[in-house]
Write a protein that holds these residues in place. Structure first.
Motif, PDB file in Angstrom:
ATOM      1  N   VAL A 127       0.756  -1.157   0.045  1.00  0.00           N
ATOM      2  CA  VAL A 127       0.005   0.054  -0.036  1.00  0.00           C
ATOM      3  C   VAL A 127       0.740   1.182  -0.023  1.00  0.00           C
ATOM      4  CG1 VAL A 127      -1.813   1.150   1.199  1.00  0.00           C
ATOM      5  CG2 VAL A 127      -1.650  -1.245   1.410  1.00  0.00           C
ATOM      6  N   ALA A 128       0.834   2.203  -1.099  1.00  0.00           N
ATOM      7  CA  ALA A 128       1.782   3.167  -1.143  1.00  0.00           C
ATOM      8  C   ALA A 128       3.131   3.068  -1.081  1.00  0.00           C
ATOM      9  CB  ALA A 128       1.109   4.209  -0.210  1.00  0.00           C
ATOM     10  N   LYS A 181       4.770   0.925   0.373  1.00  0.00           N
ATOM     11  CA  LYS A 181       4.873   0.210   1.745  1.00  0.00           C
ATOM     12  C   LYS A 181       4.634  -1.250   1.638  1.00  0.00           C
ATOM     13  CE  LYS A 181       5.072   1.763   6.281  1.00  0.00           C
ATOM     14  NZ  LYS A 181       4.510   2.526   7.354  1.00  0.00           N
TER      15      LYS A 181
END
Lengths: 372, 202
Positions: free
Chosen positions: A106-107, A109
């Motif tokens: 997610v993003a 990460k």
């Protein structure tokens, strides 16, 4: 949405296809093992060592005519095999086969968490299995009644009484497992897959047995383990509890009027339930996918590379072998002896052991119940 | 597609099956069919309960009613071997009792529906619904409703004992076996080895 559905179908196929393959080769293993135990060869004509025998049998059954007796109840006669196989397959939805690491990005990460390798991750999975194995009896009863034959009817009556009786002992044995598993404290750091689940979940039950093979529930719950295994044999109407089939007196019991694929579906259901009960024995009492060398110095590291699924399958295979072993070595129980064993021996044994277990948990008996 | 719409479709689908099968329970001419339709009704009912996220109740309904009670029902119905029941026999005779029962059931339902849903939202507010359904039920059953639960259990136990006592009659002259004695039997209790001199045949 559509992709999600497709993914679920793929998962179902990943469970059902190996299961069907196992059923086919369980019949081969049965004939071969019982053959060797009785100093015979078993099937050895089709393919090397007779390995293609199950396929030949399946093809034969496919091409046979399905005969519907003229005075039978046609609708129920056709639907009975479906009633037998549906719960036998549906129960596999909640069986956990192990734990897998799932990484999500997610993003930019990436986080890695563990998840149970299971089709439907519901909380009350043990209850679900108990419920589904208990409705498998409808296939037998409906088949016996719809056939409009005395042999089939007698077989289904015997089977129904037997299954209902042994379900009670089985349920009590599971109560003991639930009590033992409820001691386990779920740590969100080490067990992210189990957060929010209770002791009635199969994943929690398996993880609560971690810490070496002497922590598995076969040892502290020994009487319940034996009761569960024997009740499992009785529930599937296998020898030595196979009065429902009773070849010598009622021909073949409830499925005497069935032929071709309709008969094969009953056969498939019976063997799918045998594999299910074996896997449940492994999950509930023998640590599921946990390594048997856990907690033993050196051996633990040497076998750390073995995936959990392999251990689970090996344990399941052992219990499947037990089913065949019982069939080859025990004489059939008389009907009143079956009832006596279920009601007057197993149920009191389980109740006594639940009390013993409650005391052990209350006094935090090491090494099993002291992890608070 | 909207998730709510799917849930609505599932709900109305199951409700239709439930109502139809419940109607067939009382209208089917064959008693075995009636029992099987009752099984179907229980099954769809538990599916609706799962929609309400009452998974424990739904599974318990299947386990207890479908898996045990209805099996015994079917057992009895099949044993009786009444295939075709004449419909509407004594319809007028039982009508007043039927109407009375129906009125009581409807009244109870109205009371539950008008007052009962408040209790659920209260439970939600007190944080009981946060944990799993099974856990919440268990913690309430064994604390707040312990006496009611135990009284129900004792009544059921009493019913079992009463049923056993009613059917138990000591017959004399049966060839009843004592498994304890059978296990303790030794070979010398059953077989006597006799040493004999060889006899000459004249």
């Amino acid at each position: 949405m559509f992709l999600d559905l497709l993914w679920i179908v793929v998962k179902i196929l990943l469970i059902v296809l190996p299961l069907m393959f196992s059923v086919a080769y369980l019949t081969y293993a049965e004939r071969k093992i019982i053959g060797y135990m009785q100093v015979r060869c078993g099937p050895n004509r089709v393919g090397p060592y007779g390995l293609l025998q199950p396929i030949a049998d399946a093809v034969k059954l496919l091409f046979k005519e399905i005969i519907i007796p003229s005075s039978s109840n046609k609708f129920l006669f056709v639907i009975a095999p479906i009633l037998a196989i549906a719960p036998a397959l549906a129960a596999w939805a909640v069986i956990p086969f192990g734990e897998i690491d799932v990484s999500t990005t997610v993003a930019g990460k990436t986080t890695t968490t563990q998840e149970l390798l299971v089709l439907a991750d519901i909380d009350a999975s043990l209850l679900y299995i108990l419920a589904l194995t208990s409705i498998g009896v409808y296939g037998v009863i409906v088949a016996g009644w719809a056939s409009n034959s005395k042999y089939a009817f007698l077989g289904s009556m015997r089977s129904a009484a037997q299954i209902v009786s042994y379900e009670i002992a089985m349920g009590f044995a599971l109560v003991g497992v639930l009590m033992a598993a409820s001691v386990y404290q779920i740590d969100p750091v080490t067990d992210p897959a189990l957060v929010g689940k209770s002791a009635i979940n199969l994943g929690v039950i398996v993880k609560s047995q971690s810490g070496g093979f002497w922590h598995w529930y076969w040892l502290p719950l020994m009487p319940l383990f034996i009761v569960y295994l024997v009740s499992g044999v009785a529930e599937t109407n296998r020898a030595p509890f196979d009065v429902a089939e009773g070849e010598s007196e009622i021909v073949a019991g409830f499925h005497v009027e069935y032929s071709g694929m309709a008969f094969a579906v009953f056969f498939l259901a019976e063997y799918a339930v045998i594999i299910l009960i074996s896997m449940l024995c492994a999950l509930l009492f023998c640590g599921g996918w946990l390594s048997p060398f856990e907690g033993i110095p050196h051996l633990e590291e040497w076998f750390a590379w073995v995936p959990g699924l392999v251990w689970l399958i090996m344990k399941t295979m052992f219990f499947m072998f037990c089913f065949l072993w019982f069939r080859a070595t025990f004489p059939r129980y008389r009907y009143d002896q079956i009832m006596r064993l279920g009601w007057k021996v197993f149920i009191p044994v389980t109740i006594v052991w639940i009390v013993v277990l409650a005391a052990a948990i209350a006094y935090e008996l090491p090494p099993w119940f002291d992890q608070v | 597609m909207d998730k709510n719409l799917i849930i609505q479709i599932i709900f109305y689908g199951f409700s239709t099956v439930l109502i139809l099968s419940a109607l067939k329970v009382i209208t089917a001419r064959n008693t075995v069919y009636s029992a099987l339709f009752l099984v179907l009704a229980f099954f769809t009912c538990s599916a609706i309960w799962i929609l309400l996220r009452a998974e424990f109740l739904a599974i318990a309904l299947i386990l207890v009613y479908v898996g045990a009670v209805m099996v015994l029902f079917l057992f009895v119905v099949m044993m009786l071997n009444i295939n075709e029941q004449p419909l509407r026999e004594g319809f007028i005779k039982y009508l007043p009792v039927g109407i009375l029962v129906a009125v009581v059931v409807v009244a109870e339902m109205i009371i539950v529906i008008t007052n009962g849903f408040g209790a659920i939202t209260e439970a939600k507010a007190s944080g009981l619904m946060v944990t799993s359904n099974t856990k919440a039920l268990g913690s309430v059953l064994y604390t707040d409703y312990l006496y009611q639960f135990e009284i129900a259990a004792v009544i059921l136990l009493l019913a079992i004992i009463a049923a056993i006592v009613l059917t138990l009659h000591h017959q004399t002259g049966t060839k009843h076996q004592d498994p304890g004695k059978q296990v303790q039997v030794k070979a010398k209790d059953r077989v006597r080895l006799v040493k004999m001199d060889t006899e000459k045949v004249e």
